[in-house]
Design an enzyme around this catalytic site. Structure first.
Site, short mmCIF file in Angstrom:
data_model
loop_
_atom_site.label_atom_id
_atom_site.label_comp_id
_atom_site.label_asym_id
_atom_site.label_seq_id
_atom_site.Cartn_x
_atom_site.Cartn_y
_atom_site.Cartn_z
N CYS A 150 0.81 -1.23 0.00
CA CYS A 150 0.00 0.00 0.00
C CYS A 150 0.84 1.28 0.00
O CYS A 150 0.46 2.28 -0.62
CB CYS A 150 -0.95 0.00 1.19
N HIS A 242 -2.46 6.65 3.79
CA HIS A 242 -1.01 6.78 4.02
C HIS A 242 -0.52 8.07 3.36
O HIS A 242 -0.74 8.29 2.15
CB HIS A 242 -0.25 5.60 3.39
N1 LIG Z 1 -4.83 -3.76 5.98
C1 LIG Z 1 -4.21 -3.13 4.98
O1 LIG Z 1 -4.26 -1.90 4.79
C2 LIG Z 1 -3.41 -3.88 4.03
C3 LIG Z 1 -3.24 -5.26 4.14
N2 LIG Z 1 -2.50 -5.88 3.20
C4 LIG Z 1 -2.28 -7.33 3.18
O2 LIG Z 1 -3.51 -8.00 2.88
C5 LIG Z 1 -3.60 -9.24 3.55
C6 LIG Z 1 -4.81 -9.25 4.45
O3 LIG Z 1 -4.71 -8.21 5.41
P1 LIG Z 1 -5.89 -7.91 6.42
O4 LIG Z 1 -7.20 -8.02 5.72
O5 LIG Z 1 -5.53 -6.65 7.10
O6 LIG Z 1 -5.77 -9.17 7.43
P2 LIG Z 1 -6.84 -9.72 8.47
O7 LIG Z 1 -6.07 -10.39 9.53
O8 LIG Z 1 -7.81 -8.66 8.85
O9 LIG Z 1 -7.64 -10.84 7.62
C7 LIG Z 1 -7.04 -12.05 7.23
C8 LIG Z 1 -8.04 -12.93 6.49
O10 LIG Z 1 -7.40 -14.16 6.15
C9 LIG Z 1 -8.06 -15.26 6.83
N3 LIG Z 1 -7.06 -16.20 7.31
C10 LIG Z 1 -6.13 -16.00 8.27
N4 LIG Z 1 -5.35 -17.09 8.40
C11 LIG Z 1 -5.80 -17.99 7.50
C12 LIG Z 1 -5.41 -19.32 7.15
N5 LIG Z 1 -4.38 -19.92 7.74
N6 LIG Z 1 -6.10 -19.95 6.18
C13 LIG Z 1 -7.14 -19.35 5.58
N7 LIG Z 1 -7.57 -18.10 5.86
C14 LIG Z 1 -6.89 -17.43 6.80
C15 LIG Z 1 -8.84 -14.62 7.96
O11 LIG Z 1 -9.94 -15.46 8.32
P3 LIG Z 1 -10.56 -15.48 9.81
O12 LIG Z 1 -11.45 -14.27 9.93
O13 LIG Z 1 -11.31 -16.77 9.84
O14 LIG Z 1 -9.40 -15.44 10.76
C16 LIG Z 1 -9.27 -13.32 7.28
O15 LIG Z 1 -10.34 -13.57 6.41
C17 LIG Z 1 -2.28 -9.39 4.30
O16 LIG Z 1 -1.39 -10.11 3.49
C18 LIG Z 1 -1.82 -7.96 4.49
O17 LIG Z 1 -0.45 -7.90 4.68
C19 LIG Z 1 -1.98 -5.15 2.19
C20 LIG Z 1 -2.12 -3.83 2.07
C21 LIG Z 1 -2.85 -3.09 2.99
N1 LIG Z 2 2.42 -3.09 5.94
C1 LIG Z 2 1.34 -2.24 5.44
C2 LIG Z 2 0.16 -3.05 5.06
C3 LIG Z 2 0.50 -4.37 4.48
O1 LIG Z 2 -0.02 -5.34 4.94
O2 LIG Z 2 1.38 -4.40 3.49
P1 LIG Z 2 1.71 -5.69 2.58
O3 LIG Z 2 0.57 -5.80 1.61
O4 LIG Z 2 2.98 -5.38 1.92
O5 LIG Z 2 1.81 -6.88 3.47
C4 LIG Z 2 0.98 -1.22 6.50
O6 LIG Z 2 1.26 -1.51 7.60
O7 LIG Z 2 0.40 -0.19 6.26
#
Ligand SMILES: NC(=O)C1=CN([C@@H]2O[C@H](COP(=O)(O)OP(=O)(O)OC[C@H]3O[C@@H](n4cnc5c(N)ncnc54)[C@H](OP(=O)(O)O)[C@@H]3O)[C@@H](O)[C@H]2O)C=CC1
Ligand SMILES: N[C@@H](CC(=O)OP(=O)(O)O)C(=O)O
Length: 346
Positions: A150, A242
């Protein structure tokens, strides 16, 4: 044309944004939502702690959450969006690719792999053709495309605009919202009345992913852009958006107005969720913009906003901002999905 889509990790912060962005989408129809074994078997309403600022779409609320494995996703799903934690994504995404699914993933694993397109549709859509290389090398029937981190996605469109003046160096310092760490990523006791000058792995991602995005694709591989990129990443107590302070060194000496013009002219893409104008640029009459609270919803959160452009001894400095869970995450994967359809990969 209707494309049936699924979301891997649909109950999380980014998964919820996917659901919000897919509501009323002209092409995509949501057909599957997956999460961890703990959520599987529940309705989406029971499994997700819904925190997005619009209600859960009624039809999604009643969908059953399935486990995250190919056998749980209907065969007629054409495209999967992945918002899994990177560890989980690294172990399950290959299973879906082997099973023939096309996956547009937001997770950080494999972003720098040589045969994986890391794509922002407005910047490097041609990198998608790496899918042919990927299929040859890995023997997958499916295809994997990644969107960048992001913070990277916030800065790279402005660097692409600056590259017409010969981008040589980019130093960036970020002020990142807490939603970037996920709902339980940073506690209130850690972040209220505070700033944290470290986000694990973030600086390296900005320094490497930006050079791949700006790199040249010759039909077989991507040569990284030779700009020297250095990042310093900080968490601050904003919820979304951000903000980044960029200091760039250039081969030429553009004026601030030349730079603003170049950023305004950076083309958008012709995709259903593209902003009309990709980068909005504030002039020197509003030096205090962009700001997270005021500017993160520009173009429904899909645009980039810049301002504070000034010349320095070696080039320019400016500020840029984007919504981290929309343009920086779910919206970025959604656009890549739209590009996959537009380019005939689906
Ligand atoms: N938040 C942000 O701004 C950003 C996040 N990201 C990336 O996006 C991805 C998701 O982030 P975010 O949504 O914040 O994370 P969350 O922890 O909020 O959500 C994770 C999701 O994955 C599921 N999950 C977790 N572990 C497993 C597993 N072992 N097998 C299957 N499903 C699983 C969870 O299910 P359950 O609810 O059942 O636990 C949930 O649906 C990450 O890789 C993060 O780094 C990237 C850019 C920005
Ligand atoms: N690390 C970013 C969010 C994130 O999860 O990034 P990535 O998609 O590279 O795992 C933040 O903290 O704002």
């Amino acid at each position: 044309m209707t494309v049936r889509v699924g979301i891997l990790g649909a109950t999380g912060a980014v998964g919820q944004r996917f659901i919000q962005l897919l509501e009323d989408h002209p092409t995509f129809e949501l057909a599957a939502v997956t999460a961890s074994a703990e959520s599987a078997g529940k309705t989406y309403r029971e499994a997700a702690k819904w925190r997005v600022d619009t209600p859960i779409p009624e039809d999604v609320a009643e969908m059953e959450v399935s486990t995250t494995e190919p056998g749980s996703v209907p065969d007629d799903v054409d495209l999967l969006f992945s918002s899994l934690p990177s560890g989980a994504a690294a172990s399950v995404e290959p299973d879906f690719l082997e099973a023939g699914y096309v996956v547009s993933s937001n997770s950080s694993n494999d972003r720098m792999a040589e045969d994986v397109p890391l794509t922002i549709p407005e910047i490097n859509p041609e990198h998608l053709e790496l899918i042919d290389v990927q299929r040859d090398e890995r023997g997958w029937d499916g295809a994997l495309v990644k969107n960048p981190n992001c913070s990277t996605i916030t800065m790279v469109p402005t660097l692409a605009a600056l590259d017409r003046f010969g981008l040589e160096v980019a130093n960036v310092s970020t002020l990142q919202a807490v939603s970037g760490a996920g709902y339980s990523g940073v506690t209130s006791m850690e972040i209220i009345d505070n700033a944290i000058p470290h986000i694990g792995g973030e600086e390296e991602k900005m320094e490497t992913e930006s050079r791949k995005l700006l790199g040249e694709f010759d039909g077989a591989s991507v040569t990284l852009h030779d700009a020297d990129v250095t990042a310093s990443c900080n968490r601050i107590p904003t919820i979304d958006g951000h903000l980044e302070n960029v200091f760039a060194e250039l081969a030429e000496d553009p004026t601030p107005e030349d730079v603003r013009e170049a950023m305004r002219e950076q083309p958008s893409a012709d995709l259903p969720s593209s902003p009309d104008q990709f980068i909005k640029v504030f002039g020197d009459d509003e030096p205090e913009r962009p700001q997270p609270r005021l500017d993160r919803t520009y173009a429904d959160g899909m645009g980039v906003v810049a301002g504070g452009v000034q010349t320095t001894s070696g080039g320019v400095k400016y500020n840029c901002l984007a919504h981290n869970t929309i343009r920086g995450a779910a919206g970025a994967s959604l656009l890549n999905g739209e590009l996959l359809v537009e380019d005939g990969w689906i």
